[in-house]
Design a protein around this motif. Structure first.
Motif, mmCIF file in Angstrom:
data_model
loop_
_atom_site.group_PDB
_atom_site.id
_atom_site.type_symbol
_atom_site.label_atom_id
_atom_site.label_comp_id
_atom_site.label_asym_id
_atom_site.label_seq_id
_atom_site.Cartn_x
_atom_site.Cartn_y
_atom_site.Cartn_z
ATOM 1 N N UNK A 115 0.722 -1.132 -0.034
ATOM 2 C CA UNK A 115 -0.011 -0.171 0.104
ATOM 3 C C UNK A 115 0.914 1.290 -0.100
ATOM 4 N N UNK A 116 0.442 2.235 -0.869
ATOM 5 C CA UNK A 116 1.148 3.624 -0.991
ATOM 6 C C UNK A 116 0.398 4.554 -0.648
ATOM 7 N N UNK A 117 0.854 5.853 -0.399
ATOM 8 C CA UNK A 117 0.108 7.115 -0.514
ATOM 9 C C UNK A 117 0.621 8.095 -1.205
ATOM 10 N N UNK A 118 0.117 8.729 -2.117
ATOM 11 C CA UNK A 118 0.577 9.759 -2.928
ATOM 12 C C UNK A 118 -0.451 11.227 -2.702
ATOM 13 N N UNK A 119 0.236 12.534 -2.311
ATOM 14 C CA UNK A 119 1.763 12.503 -2.564
ATOM 15 C C UNK A 119 2.358 11.868 -1.394
ATOM 16 N N UNK A 120 3.649 11.344 -1.700
ATOM 17 C CA UNK A 120 4.428 10.874 -0.630
ATOM 18 C C UNK A 120 5.779 10.397 -1.336
ATOM 19 N N UNK A 121 6.329 9.303 -0.416
ATOM 20 C CA UNK A 121 7.826 9.000 -0.777
ATOM 21 C C UNK A 121 7.693 7.500 -0.626
ATOM 22 N N UNK A 122 8.616 6.605 -1.466
ATOM 23 C CA UNK A 122 8.817 5.449 -1.371
ATOM 24 C C UNK A 122 9.452 4.969 0.194
ATOM 25 N N UNK A 123 10.151 5.902 0.579
ATOM 26 C CA UNK A 123 10.713 5.484 1.975
ATOM 27 C C UNK A 123 9.316 5.709 2.874
#
Length: 837
Positions: free
Chosen positions: A40-48
């Motif tokens: 799961x990822x969040x945009x805007x954001x960072x891979x880190x």
């Protein structure tokens, strides 16, 4: 119909891939993609941050964990998002906009590559109509840190410094500090740092809107210039009106023109009588206007843009100086401003994590210590609009470097030049409405680095000269003619050395990083016209250092200490803090207990900044700035240049800076064979004050005390007192200091002192402080001189004052809420053991 915006921010999926079987010259999606481990990822954001959330990385700022995270920059990363295609309408165009792609990107829709991008500093716009399919669509963005795509570039072509060669940062349009700086570890970000959205455009689209302001010399009138980019998507001309109004006033205007197919600039100028002007902090109110820009055709509103701005003029003036050089004055509304402030760097290693509340808290701390200018340094990120909005409201001026720092750049590569021209054009348009933004500057330290030879790569420095002195200067002149341009910082006109003290702006680094190396008394004689950098290192607050260092590593030179230390501390020979302590206070600094080493180094950090600021302010307007390095930290450090640490705790230096930047200050100094007091007034109102001056004994008592009334002109300085040094010599320079205290008619009070002997040479005596409460205030007194009386060592409490000196027999009153416990103050007077070789 108006343009619609459909946000694709929020929940995405993320997967990493080492690239095996995928070729650089192919943009097809790898066959292995469905079988990767998707998170799961969040945009805007960072891979880190996504990897932190998934437990793949340990907390980056703990211990040496940034070292363990460097594998991230060696991977390719895929962001995935599915969305429903908007229902098609006749004549409508669907654009995809992605902002903050860091860094090398390939964009896919439904498995097909539709765009590539290589710049974290400007968005990409892709027309999706040929690729959209009814119903669900799949958007994938492939990203890498920038390191992988540039492995075949000669890293030493433009910079021979090893980390710059290893990261190829001269070629990368991303924040350069991420490639390693003295105050930041290497952590090359990957991610989508801005928003992602669909734009459904009908026949007309309102693009960038730029605002410029011009003020009459007598302030009786102003002009607001509105320049808007309008795109006609139809195949035939359209009659279009651009309407502008100032909310809450009867000021409005409009421009009507026939717009052919394509893109065109519209200009609308609004004359404004009796304007409420925007002034920097201390010089007047920071008045703001709300501006509404509307695009109209066929009596239908197609787009509306709401902006906030201030009416003011700004210029960099360079009148001749009496010594044959040239002054450098930043003038706002015709008034020369003495610029007091510091350099701003990204507030986090991962800039996407910084919120609007963070920006406002940091600007609030700048206001608290009386700054009126922040210089946005060229190795970080362009200002977030939320940062500039906070500066607009607070009256904080902004000197804004373009994002080029400490390197030569491939100005001889046409593709690179084309890319950075597009970047600068975008950023200037994006930020032009903010009145706080006062100066555009081409870069940080490129001119001086080329001139002095420490930036020469295999290509030399000439490709950069054209880029910053001509190409980008012309772009800014075209896009934002209401603001001055400065090609590099430092820079000197007339062919002088870029860091010449008698002309242009300066980075006076010799005191900290040259031969003096911590001997901050050299600041007493610095004659820079417009110091834009320069400073001193100091430790962070005790709570921050304890949070960084495991209990078993709380000593100088431990593994974690070195990872979080400023590398300039040990870059050249003896550590800078060791030398700072040894020259000024303690002959054997490494024999000090750990806590004492940090405590005294932190106080000398403050003494150094105060010394520099007082020297520059007393020279007003031969010197017209006191801008030190740097204001804020980008991650938790054990030592850094800042008066506040990463957690926004106030270091001892904060209080020294706050007192030194006060709008009204009396400064004790020596010149020729006399000591004198110079009163400096940074307001536009004359000040009348009662000034008391004299000499004090460290062991108690005062001599040659004089009280007088002083009138200081508006925005000026006056020599208020002089006395021969021989009277001080008779009493003894190791046993006595000079002082000035003052009180204005409105009750403002202050004090300052001067020693002619080093702290190591003074005849210190123990001191005791008496504290009494009187309503919502504390009164502190001492019979002997008390150095740096501390009421809060944590730096967490927003006090009116802290780490202040007590002069013998002169009480000091500090506001203190009635419900707050009476503190137990500590005094820094060093015992004999500290002063013993």
């Amino acid at each position: 119909m108006a343009t619609e915006h459909l946000s694709l921010d929020g929940r995405w999926s993320l997967a990493g891939f080492d690239g095996y079987g995928m070729f650089l010259d192919q943009h097809e999606l790898p066959a292995v993609l469905p079988n990767l481990c998707w998170l799961s990822a969040t945009v805007p954001g960072s891979v880190y941050t996504d990897l932190l959330r998934a437990g793949w990385l340990a907390e980056l700022y703990t211990g040496c964990n940034t070292l363990a995270a460097q594998w991230v920059e060696q991977q390719y990363w895929f962001y995935r998002r599915r969305f429903e295609a908007p229902p098609p309408r006749t004549g409508q165009r669907c654009d995809l906009v992605l902002d903050g792609l860091d860094l090398d990107a390939v964009v896919y829709l439904n498995g097909r590559p539709v765009a590539t991008h290589h710049n974290a500093f400007r968005p990409i716009r892709v027309t999706l109509d040929p690729y959209l399919q009814p119903g669900e669509n799949e958007l994938i963005v492939r990203l890498s840190s920038g390191l992988l795509e540039h492995l075949d570039q000669r890293g030493g072509d433009y910079h021979l410094e090893l980390t710059a060669a290893a990261t190829r940062r001269a070629f990368l349009r991303k924040p350069h500090f991420a490639c390693r700086w003295d105050w930041a570890p290497r952590l090359m970000n990957v991610g989508i740092g801005g928003g992602v959205w669909l734009e459904l455009c009908d026949e007309l689209r309102l693009g960038d809107v730029r605002l410029g302001t011009y003020v009459a010399a007598d302030h009786s009138a102003a002009t607001l210039s509105v320049r808007a980019v309008v795109e006609n998507l139809a195949t035939h001309p359209r009659e279009v009106m651009l309407s502008v109004r100032l909310a809450g006033t009867d000021v409005r205007g409009a421009t009507v023109a026939e717009l052919p197919p394509g893109t065109q600039d519209f200009v609308c100028e609004l004359p404004i009588a009796a304007p409420r002007l925007w002034w920097p902090r201390g010089y007047g109110a920071a008045e703001l206007y709300d501006v509404e820009v509307t695009l109209i055709a066929d009596s239908q509103t197609h787009a509306t843009r709401h902006l906030r701005t201030g009416l003011r003029s700004v210029e960099l003036a360079q009148p001749p100086a009496e010594d044959g050089g040239r002054l450098l004055h930043l003038r706002v509304n015709g008034e020369p401003i003495f610029c007091k402030g510091a350099n701003w760097v990204p507030a986090d290693l991962l800039p996407a994590r910084v919120t609007a509340l963070d920006y406002r808290a940091l600007v609030g701390l700048a206001v608290e210590c009386h700054c009126n200018l922040l210089r946005i340094w060229g190795g970080g990120v362009y200002a977030d609009p939320e940062l500039l909005a906070a500066c607009d409201e607070a009256g904080i001026l902004v000197w804004h470097d373009l994002m080029f720092a400490c390197s030569t750049f491939p100005g001889d590569d046409p593709a690179f030049v084309q890319e950075v021209v597009a970047e600068v054009r975008h950023q200037v348009r994006r930020l032009s409405s903010h009145p706080s933004l006062a100066v555009w500057c081409g870069n940080n330290e490129v001119d001086v680095g080329v001139t002095d030879g420490w930036l020469h790569g295999h290509r030399g420095g000439q490709p950069c000269h054209t880029l910053f002195h001509k190409t980008l200067a012309q772009v800014v002149a075209e896009e934002d003619p209401s603001r001055p341009w400065w090609p590099s910082s430092p820079s000197s006109p007339d062919g002088a050395h870029p860091n010449a003290p008698h002309i242009g702006d300066q980075h006076p680094w010799d005191v900290a990083l040259g031969a003096p190396k911590g001997d901050y008394w050299h600041y007493r004689h610095d004659a820079s016209r417009f110091p834009n950098e320069g400073g001193m290192l100091g430790p962070s607050t005790p709570p921050t250092i304890e949070s960084i260092l495991p209990s078993e590593e709380r000593f100088l030179g431990s593994r974690t200490w070195n990872h979080h230390d400023n590398s300039q501390n040990t870059w050249k020979g003896e550590p800078l803090l060791d030398h700072l302590l040894r020259v000024n206070l303690c002959p054997a600094p490494r024999r000090l207990p750990f806590e004492d080493y940090l405590r005294y180094a932190a106080l000398l950090h403050g003494e150094a900044l105060e010394t520099a600021i007082d020297n520059w302010r007393r020279r007003k307007f031969d010197t017209s700035a006191a801008i030190f390095w740097m204001f804020n930290d980008t991650w938790p450090m054990v030592t850094s240049w800042t008066p506040i640490d990463y957690y926004r705790r106030r270091k001892p230096a904060f209080w020294y800076v706050k007192r030194a930047f006060a709008p009204l200050r009396a400064i004790c100094t020596c010149r020729a064979e006399r000591w004198c007091v110079i009163v400096v007034n940074d307001t536009r109102v004359p000040q009348r004050l009662t000034l008391r001056t004299g000499l004090f004994a460290l062991a108690g008592g005062r001599r040659h005390e004089i009280e007088q009334t002083v009138n200081c002109p508006a925005n000026g300085a006056v020599v208020a007192f002089e006395q021969p040094l021989r009277e001080w010599d008779v009493l003894g320079i190791t046993t006595h200091g000079a002082f000035a205290t003052w009180r204005t008619e409105d009750g403002t009070i202050g004090q300052q002192r001067l020693f002619r002997a080093r702290f190591a040479e003074l005849a210190w005596t123990p001191a005791e402080v008496t504290v009494s409460r009187h309503g919502a205030a504390l009164t502190l007194t001492a019979e002997r001189f008390s150095w740096a009386v501390c009421l809060d060592p944590t730096g967490e409490t927003p006090l009116a004052d802290n780490y202040m000196d007590l002069l013998p027999g002169i009480p000091c009153t500090v506001p203190w809420p009635a419900g707050m416990a009476i503190p137990r103050p500590t005094v820094a007077n060093p015992p004999a053991a500290v002063l013993t070789p």
